[in-house]
Motif scaffolding. Sequence first.
Motif, PDB file in Angstrom:
ATOM      1  N   LYS A 189      10.305  31.605 -22.195  1.00  0.00           N
ATOM      2  CA  LYS A 189       9.011  31.574 -22.848  1.00  0.00           C
ATOM      3  C   LYS A 189       8.416  30.163 -22.792  1.00  0.00           C
ATOM      4  CE  LYS A 189       9.596  35.853 -24.154  1.00  0.00           C
ATOM      5  NZ  LYS A 189       8.854  36.964 -23.489  1.00  0.00           N
ATOM      6  N   PHE A 190       7.161  30.076 -22.426  1.00  0.00           N
ATOM      7  CA  PHE A 190       6.449  28.801 -22.395  1.00  0.00           C
ATOM      8  C   PHE A 190       5.182  28.924 -23.218  1.00  0.00           C
ATOM      9  CE2 PHE A 190       9.210  28.535 -18.792  1.00  0.00           C
ATOM     10  CZ  PHE A 190       9.465  27.186 -18.606  1.00  0.00           C
ATOM     11  N   PHE A 191       4.824  27.805 -23.864  1.00  0.00           N
ATOM     12  CA  PHE A 191       3.643  27.766 -24.712  1.00  0.00           C
ATOM     13  C   PHE A 191       2.881  26.467 -24.451  1.00  0.00           C
ATOM     14  CE2 PHE A 191       7.079  30.001 -26.807  1.00  0.00           C
ATOM     15  CZ  PHE A 191       6.489  31.178 -27.230  1.00  0.00           C
ATOM     16  N   CYS A 192       1.593  26.489 -24.784  1.00  0.00           N
ATOM     17  CA  CYS A 192       0.768  25.294 -24.684  1.00  0.00           C
ATOM     18  C   CYS A 192       0.325  24.911 -26.097  1.00  0.00           C
ATOM     19  CB  CYS A 192      -0.443  25.535 -23.797  1.00  0.00           C
ATOM     20  SG  CYS A 192      -1.427  24.047 -23.491  1.00  0.00           S
ATOM     21  N   SER A 193       0.577  23.662 -26.479  1.00  0.00           N
ATOM     22  CA  SER A 193       0.219  23.199 -27.821  1.00  0.00           C
ATOM     23  C   SER A 193      -1.252  22.815 -27.881  1.00  0.00           C
ATOM     24  CB  SER A 193       1.085  22.000 -28.213  1.00  0.00           C
ATOM     25  OG  SER A 193       0.698  20.850 -27.470  1.00  0.00           O
ATOM     26  N   ALA A 194      -1.697  22.481 -29.083  1.00  0.00           N
ATOM     27  CA  ALA A 194      -3.102  22.138 -29.287  1.00  0.00           C
ATOM     28  C   ALA A 194      -3.524  20.916 -28.493  1.00  0.00           C
ATOM     29  CB  ALA A 194      -3.365  21.905 -30.781  1.00  0.00           C
ATOM     30  N   ASN A 195      -2.597  20.003 -28.204  1.00  0.00           N
ATOM     31  CA  ASN A 195      -2.946  18.813 -27.436  1.00  0.00           C
ATOM     32  C   ASN A 195      -2.485  18.882 -25.982  1.00  0.00           C
ATOM     33  OD1 ASN A 195      -0.270  18.625 -28.315  1.00  0.00           O
ATOM     34  ND2 ASN A 195      -0.259  16.406 -28.280  1.00  0.00           N
ATOM     35  N   GLY A 196      -2.234  20.110 -25.494  1.00  0.00           N
ATOM     36  CA  GLY A 196      -1.982  20.315 -24.079  1.00  0.00           C
ATOM     37  C   GLY A 196      -0.560  20.127 -23.606  1.00  0.00           C
ATOM     38  N   VAL A 197       0.367  19.889 -24.524  1.00  0.00           N
ATOM     39  CA  VAL A 197       1.768  19.759 -24.142  1.00  0.00           C
ATOM     40  C   VAL A 197       2.362  21.148 -23.937  1.00  0.00           C
ATOM     41  CG1 VAL A 197       4.054  18.967 -24.885  1.00  0.00           C
ATOM     42  CG2 VAL A 197       2.032  17.583 -25.364  1.00  0.00           C
ATOM     43  N   ILE A 198       3.140  21.321 -22.877  1.00  0.00           N
ATOM     44  CA  ILE A 198       3.816  22.592 -22.628  1.00  0.00           C
ATOM     45  C   ILE A 198       5.186  22.556 -23.285  1.00  0.00           C
ATOM     46  CG2 ILE A 198       4.814  24.082 -20.857  1.00  0.00           C
ATOM     47  CD1 ILE A 198       2.509  23.390 -19.072  1.00  0.00           C
ATOM     48  N   LEU A 199       5.516  23.625 -23.989  1.00  0.00           N
ATOM     49  CA  LEU A 199       6.755  23.707 -24.749  1.00  0.00           C
ATOM     50  C   LEU A 199       7.558  24.927 -24.330  1.00  0.00           C
ATOM     51  CD1 LEU A 199       5.165  23.089 -28.272  1.00  0.00           C
ATOM     52  CD2 LEU A 199       6.199  21.374 -26.794  1.00  0.00           C
ATOM     53  N   CYS A 200       8.880  24.753 -24.294  1.00  0.00           N
ATOM     54  CA  CYS A 200       9.760  25.881 -23.982  1.00  0.00           C
ATOM     55  C   CYS A 200      11.025  25.762 -24.829  1.00  0.00           C
ATOM     56  CB  CYS A 200      10.130  25.885 -22.503  1.00  0.00           C
ATOM     57  SG  CYS A 200      11.279  27.207 -22.026  1.00  0.00           S
ATOM     58  N   PRO A 201      11.396  26.820 -25.556  1.00  0.00           N
ATOM     59  CA  PRO A 201      12.618  26.760 -26.361  1.00  0.00           C
ATOM     60  C   PRO A 201      13.886  26.877 -25.529  1.00  0.00           C
ATOM     61  CG  PRO A 201      11.617  28.923 -26.545  1.00  0.00           C
ATOM     62  CD  PRO A 201      10.663  28.081 -25.744  1.00  0.00           C
TER      63      PRO A 201
END
Length: 207
Positions: A170-182
Amino acid sequence: MFKTNQNKKNDLGKFLSWILRHGALKEGIPVGVDGFVSVNNLLEHKFVQGRFTERDIIEVVETDEKGRFALRLNENSLDIRANQGHSLNHIQELDLKPITSPINVTCVIHGTFLKNWEKIKSEGLHRMGRNHIHFSQDRPDCNKQISGLRKNSEIFIYINLEAALASGLKFFCSANGVILCPGNQKGFIEPIFFEKVCRSDGSLLKF
């Protein structure tokens, strides 16, 4: 205040990053499940008290080139949170947009140091004590401030987003454009999802 003392501004920014992402509960500062902390409570902390004002905190948030923080005005107080990077397990990340396709993502890059490479090469990237592994969408040679990537990174790991998504990561994009993956169930992104790895000079590393 900060116009004449950049070092104090940097000190406050580093403190806010630490306290909002990791240290609030340890320091006895209440933090909501949404990650917001009362600015009034921060002003009473021994590091802040007598050195910084509410206006200073607002200025750090408004001028932070990486967009690391967010403010929220309540009826009686001002609250602040970090946009991502939390190690506090109870915090629910806000405004994370799921990434379901690589079409609109130019690249997914993680910056780290050479001393970590041998372990990463064999085990993969790990979220460590944080809730997510952080990535940038901007290449390290772009001429702008980059969110999600350390300035002094020595190596850059490019993720094959299409293959990673297809595997169920799973990948997500934060409010400031950083991509996050658990990561996977153990918090890892395995090396099979590395597209390429290069040094800061552009030379490629084998994996």
